[in-house]
Enzyme design. Structure first.
Site, PDB file in Angstrom:
ATOM      1  CG  ASP A 103      -2.103   1.043   1.161  1.00  0.00           C
ATOM      2  OD1 ASP A 103      -2.878   0.960   0.365  1.00  0.00           O
ATOM      3  OD2 ASP A 103      -2.118   2.056   2.108  1.00  0.00           O
ATOM      4  CE1 TYR A 231      -5.409   7.241   1.709  1.00  0.00           C
ATOM      5  CE2 TYR A 231      -5.143   7.101   4.189  1.00  0.00           C
ATOM      6  CZ  TYR A 231      -5.361   6.383   3.006  1.00  0.00           C
ATOM      7  OH  TYR A 231      -5.432   5.175   2.949  1.00  0.00           O
ATOM      8  CG  HIS A 291      -5.445  -2.960  -1.144  1.00  0.00           C
ATOM      9  ND1 HIS A 291      -4.719  -2.411  -2.146  1.00  0.00           N
ATOM     10  CD2 HIS A 291      -5.533  -2.394   0.005  1.00  0.00           C
ATOM     11  CE1 HIS A 291      -4.079  -1.384  -1.554  1.00  0.00           C
ATOM     12  NE2 HIS A 291      -4.412  -1.079  -0.441  1.00  0.00           N
TER      13      HIS A 291
END
Length: 314
Positions: A103, A231, A291
């Site tokens: 990730d 983020y 994922h």
């Protein structure tokens, strides 16, 4: 074997980082987690590579799990994790290591290999190819405005959304939602947590004990740093240009990973365009992989990782 994993705190760049370690081989493999993960996400891989003769190290990035927060999290970016990785290698007296990133952990892994190639033997990433942070890292404008990255980049929004639930419920919801093949997108009148159906069971490869472990670590750290890095800082430029990763690299992609549905992502990987940045790149697809492929199908992922590591010494 889990009880053989040793835990310590190591001082790196003025912060105490929580480090988990198993194996005593001379070759070190450092695992870099994503979100909503933590060192524990690598439990299967750590044990497997230790059995294969490597020294396996997984740590909680600053601001995550049992590691200390920096004094001003909102000023941090992905590039701070590059100096953290190098600082950890220094603190553990490791000259050169293999980096395995999942990730967002893939991004500082690749950047470390690009900027400090003398410290990195090879890079393995899961779910994310080479991406350079900056305005175009994820083309959010090509997705509906309820796209989870867009929502979480908005100051205060995720805090309010997550704050409606216990931490354990937030982790459960994200793990369940993000193990599907569709990109999590909320309608205009709902938040990301509202997408979760409480009747949905945990993924079969994710136990209640796993959930409790994740929840306890995020109860300790909260989500403040995690929402900033990756983020809210993903569009911050690194100041690098003409970046090349010259060390050998392996990308493991689950074909049911929702990330493949990001605008341009599948073409970037399958067309080989990614190899303009990472020339010595091998790509392996796992048809049923999500994922969280390393937790979902650990035997297959462990085999791919160990074969790749061993190949660097033939």
């Amino acid at each position: 074997m889990m009880e053989k994993i040793q835990h310590s705190h190591v001082q790196v760049k003025g912060l105490k980082l929580h480090v988990a370690e198993i194996g005593s081989g001379s070759k070190a493999v450092v695992f870099l987690h994503g979100f909503p993960e933590i060192w524990y996400t690598w439990r299967h891989q750590m044990i497997a590579v230790a059995k294969a003769g490597y020294r396996a190290i997984a740590f909680d990035f600053r601001g995550y799990g049992l590691s200390e927060h920096p004094p001003q999290p909102e000023k941090e970016s992905m590039f701070d994790l590059v100096s953290e990785i190098v600082g950890l290698l220094d603190a553990l007296n490791i000259g050169k290591a293999f980096l395995v990133g999942k990730d967002f952990g893939a991004i500082p892994g690749y950047l470390t290999a690009a900027v400090h190639s003398e410290r990195v033997a090879a890079v393995i990433t899961l779910g994310i190819p080479f991406l350079l942070p900056g305005p175009s890292v994820v083309q959010s404008h090509l997705l509906p405005k309820g796209f989870y990255v867009t929502r979480w980049q908005e100051p205060g929004r995720a805090e309010a959304d997550f704050g409606r639930f216990p931490v354990k419920s937030v982790i459960r919801n994200i793990y369940t939602l993000f193990s599907k093949s569709e990109v999590p997108i909320a309608p205009d009148d709902k938040e990301i947590m509202d997408l979760f159906d409480p009747s949905t069971p945990l993924p079969p490869w994710f136990s209640k004990e796993d959930l409790a472990t994740y929840a306890s670590l995020y109860e300790n750290s909260g989500f403040r740093y995690a929402l900033q890095v990756p983020y809210r800082s993903s569009k911050v430029e690194t100041g690098l240009s003409d970046v090349k990763v010259t060390v050998p690299a392996l990308l493991i992609m689950g074909e049911k990973d929702y990330v493949l549905k990001f605008p341009g992502m599948e073409d970037y990987i399958r067309s080989g365009a990614v190899k303009s940045y990472v020339p010595d790149l091998e790509i392996v697809y796992i048809p049923e992989g999500s994922h969280f492929v390393h937790e979902q199908i650990p035997e297959k992922v462990n085999q791919l990782i160990i074969e790749f590591l061993n190949k660097q010494y033939i």
